[in-house]
Scaffold this motif. Structure first.
Motif, mmCIF file in Angstrom:
data_model
loop_
_atom_site.group_PDB
_atom_site.id
_atom_site.type_symbol
_atom_site.label_atom_id
_atom_site.label_comp_id
_atom_site.label_asym_id
_atom_site.label_seq_id
_atom_site.Cartn_x
_atom_site.Cartn_y
_atom_site.Cartn_z
ATOM 1 N N VAL A 47 40.634 34.935 36.315
ATOM 2 C CA VAL A 47 40.412 35.625 35.048
ATOM 3 C C VAL A 47 39.866 34.652 34.019
ATOM 4 O O VAL A 47 40.357 33.525 33.889
ATOM 5 C CB VAL A 47 41.723 36.248 34.518
ATOM 6 C CG1 VAL A 47 41.532 36.814 33.110
ATOM 7 C CG2 VAL A 47 42.212 37.336 35.455
ATOM 8 N N TYR B 43 37.116 38.422 36.792
ATOM 9 C CA TYR B 43 37.473 39.374 35.751
ATOM 10 C C TYR B 43 37.439 38.670 34.390
ATOM 11 O O TYR B 43 37.792 37.493 34.277
ATOM 12 C CB TYR B 43 38.882 39.941 35.987
ATOM 13 C CG TYR B 43 39.069 40.594 37.335
ATOM 14 C CD1 TYR B 43 38.072 41.377 37.914
ATOM 15 C CD2 TYR B 43 40.264 40.428 38.045
ATOM 16 C CE1 TYR B 43 38.255 41.974 39.149
ATOM 17 C CE2 TYR B 43 40.462 41.029 39.277
ATOM 18 C CZ TYR B 43 39.449 41.796 39.829
ATOM 19 O OH TYR B 43 39.633 42.392 41.056
ATOM 20 N N ALA C 102 44.586 42.330 36.001
ATOM 21 C CA ALA C 102 43.814 41.879 37.168
ATOM 22 C C ALA C 102 44.296 42.567 38.437
ATOM 23 O O ALA C 102 43.486 42.988 39.285
ATOM 24 C CB ALA C 102 43.926 40.364 37.306
#
Length: 563
Positions: free
Chosen positions: A397, A480, A499
């Motif tokens: 992320v 992400y 996520a």
């Protein structure tokens, strides 16, 4: 031979009412009577016990002239399901006035109907077999996947209460299913479930939180329908203090606690497996046996058959059912002509807005010119990073923070991000040429946290929010990307949970969660389920969301050409 039972409910109304109507049909059949659920006909004096569930919906939505609806109401026993003091209850009262007797599922409603001069009595709700799923009995409570469940309409009172509970709920697996009553709530309403789907969710939850909605009176209404179906699935109810819960008892069949202590109560109960199980099992026994609905309904039907049915025919012949107030059916009347929105000085406001935008454009051109003079280009981006950023593997992320004049709060935002748990992440900060001390604050934060992967892109010419976010996305390395403004914060589980959601739903391009407003006006936002129709009417989802980085590439980024 006993009288047949017909239970009427609106075809296009609130599906919650259809659930209640189905319970009555199920319970009536268990008493040995024949019973059916009806939506396409009106009640008539045919010798049946005609029960109309939620008359405020049934007579409002049924397509017939008002006089026909009023005569049908005179042939029925209406069942109130709404809280006194609401417009829905007032409509219920109009329908109940037509008949010789009526019922309500809550003693508060009974008292209010009696105060209006009506022959009203209580219909005690209880469990029916269809409510209880097999998993509710088979699966140990401690292994249920949902810790805390909330299901209900969203208003300001509930929003503020859930915001106050956020610090407690964020550490649990919480499922908050909220909706708004701004349109009919039915099987197509996003995020709302009914019937067996609802029972399955209740059977997957350890606790159901009950918060009262806004109300005009001080009476704390006991939401009987929701309580019973939760208890029938061994889902323990934690509620604000309620009136009219008898024969169910607080502390034995459910947990009662004031809002200011609810978070601590939830935490304590989830930590006490034995106490949790005892309440769940005691409540299940009560709603299935002590107030099992076929038992409580049997005496009601016997009384209606003996005392009320013989009076309906004479009542209809001796009275004029169309006399008195009748506000139902308003939705079938042509709507009034509405004037446009009153916006005094709209032209002046629009001109002022254009001046402000022109001023912003001018300042940006000045920034660009200063950059050309100093660096030989319209933009210069200074890059600073932590040692951890330079040596990291691509993270799962990327959290991107856009900064413009938030020197006083940006460190709080970054502190919340670096506390993220159970996920590999990096933080990308883009300073859009702040005029305050924001860039220095971030530089110092990076120096004080060398082991956290962080990158600061300091722009020497302001280009606006869209361009700043595009710069952050372009620098992001994670699969992400979580977008967050410099005056927001996250709880430790936020990034991992979002996520994981994208992992579980490969067809989804973005995911969002409920936001807590922690300012002076407590509430929640981004709290409604994904609904493209609602989104086209107004954007109800905050920018704080997680995207697949590939989607940003496919879409070409944020638009930067629309004032």
């Amino acid at each position: 031979m006993t009288a047949h039972v017909r239970v009427f409910v609106a075809a296009g109304g609130n599906e919650f009412m259809r659930d209640i109507a189905s319970w009555i049909v199920d319970a009536a059949r268990r008493t040995g009577r024949t019973a059916d659920l009806v939506s396409s006909e009106l009640p008539a004096p045919d010798g049946s016990i005609n029960l109309v569930v939620a008359p405020h919906e049934f007579f409002e939505l049924y397509d017939a002239p008002p006089e026909t609806l009023q005569r049908a109401a005179a042939a029925a026993i209406c069942i109130g399901t709404e809280q006194p003091g609401t417009a829905w209850f007032d409509l219920t009262t109009d329908a109940c006035r037509r008949g010789v007797a009526c019922l309500d599922i809550n003693p508060h409603g009974v008292a209010a109907l009696q105060a209006a001069g009506l022959d009203a009595s209580h219909l005690q709700l209880g469990a029916v077999p269809a409510m209880t799923t097999a998993s509710a009995l088979d699966q140990p409570l401690e292994k249920r996947p949902i810790d805390v469940l909330f299901m209900g309409g969203l208003d300001d009172r509930r929003g503020a209460a859930l915001a106050e509970l956020a610090p407690a709920l964020q550490s649990f697996r919480s499922d908050l299913r909220l909706f708004k009553f701004d349109r009919p709530v039915n099987g197509s309403s996003p995020g709302v479930i009914f019937g067996t789907d609802k029972y399955d969710v209740l059977a997957s939850a350890k606790l159901l939180v009950n918060i009262h909605r806004e109300r005009e009176s001080s009476a704390a209404y006991f939401e009987w329908a929701r309580m019973v179906e939760a208890m029938a699935n061994r889902c323990v109810v934690v509620t604000e203090p309620c009136d009219t819960s008898a024969p169910l008892i607080a502390g034995m069949h459910f947990v009662s606690t004031p809002l200011d202590k609810m978070g601590a109560t939830i935490t304590a109960l989830l930590g006490d497996v034995d106490a949790h199980r005892k309440i769940a099992d005691t409540a299940l026994h009560a709603v299935q046996n002590e107030i099992g609905m076929h038992r409580t309904l049997e005496s009601v039907l016997q009384r209606l058959e003996v005392e009320v049915l013989p009076r309906i025919g004479p009542h209809m012949r001796a009275t004029n059912p169309v006399d008195g107030p009748w506000r139902l059916g308003a939705s079938k009347v042509p709507p009034p002509v509405r004037l446009s929105v009153f916006r005094p000085h709209a032209a002046l406001q629009s001109a002022a807005k254009q001046i402000a935008l022109d001023d912003t454009d001018l300042l940006r051109r000045i920034d660009a010119t200063a950059c050309v003079l100093r660096y030989g280009d319209v933009q210069n981006v200074a890059r600073e990073s932590t040692p951890a950023y330079e040596r990291q593997a691509p993270p799962r992320v990327s959290a991107i923070v856009t900064l413009y004049n938030y020197a006083d709060v940006v460190a709080d935002t970054l502190t919340s991000l670096i506390a993220s748990a159970d996920v590999e992440f990096e933080i990308i900060i883009v300073d859009d040429h702040s005029t305050d001390d924001g860039r220095r604050v971030v530089t110092e934060f990076l120096a004080n946290h060398p082991d956290v992967p962080m990158l600061l892109l300091g722009k020497d010419a302001n280009e606006g929010l869209a361009a700043a976010r595009n710069d952050a996305f372009a620098a992001a390395q994670g699969e992400y990307v979580f977008v967050i403004d410099a005056d927001n914060e996250v709880y430790p589980h936020c990034l991992a949970r979002l996520a994981n959601t994208l992992d579980e739903h490969p067809e989804a391009t973005a995911t969002y969660s409920i936001l807590e407003d922690f300012g002076a006006q407590r509430n929640i936002r981004s709290a409604l389920a994904w609904d493209p129709i609602r989104l086209c009417a107004a954007n109800y989802i905050d920018a704080q969301a997680m995207w697949r980085r590939s989607t940003w590439t496919e879409l070409g980024g944020y638009r930067n050409d629309d004032r």
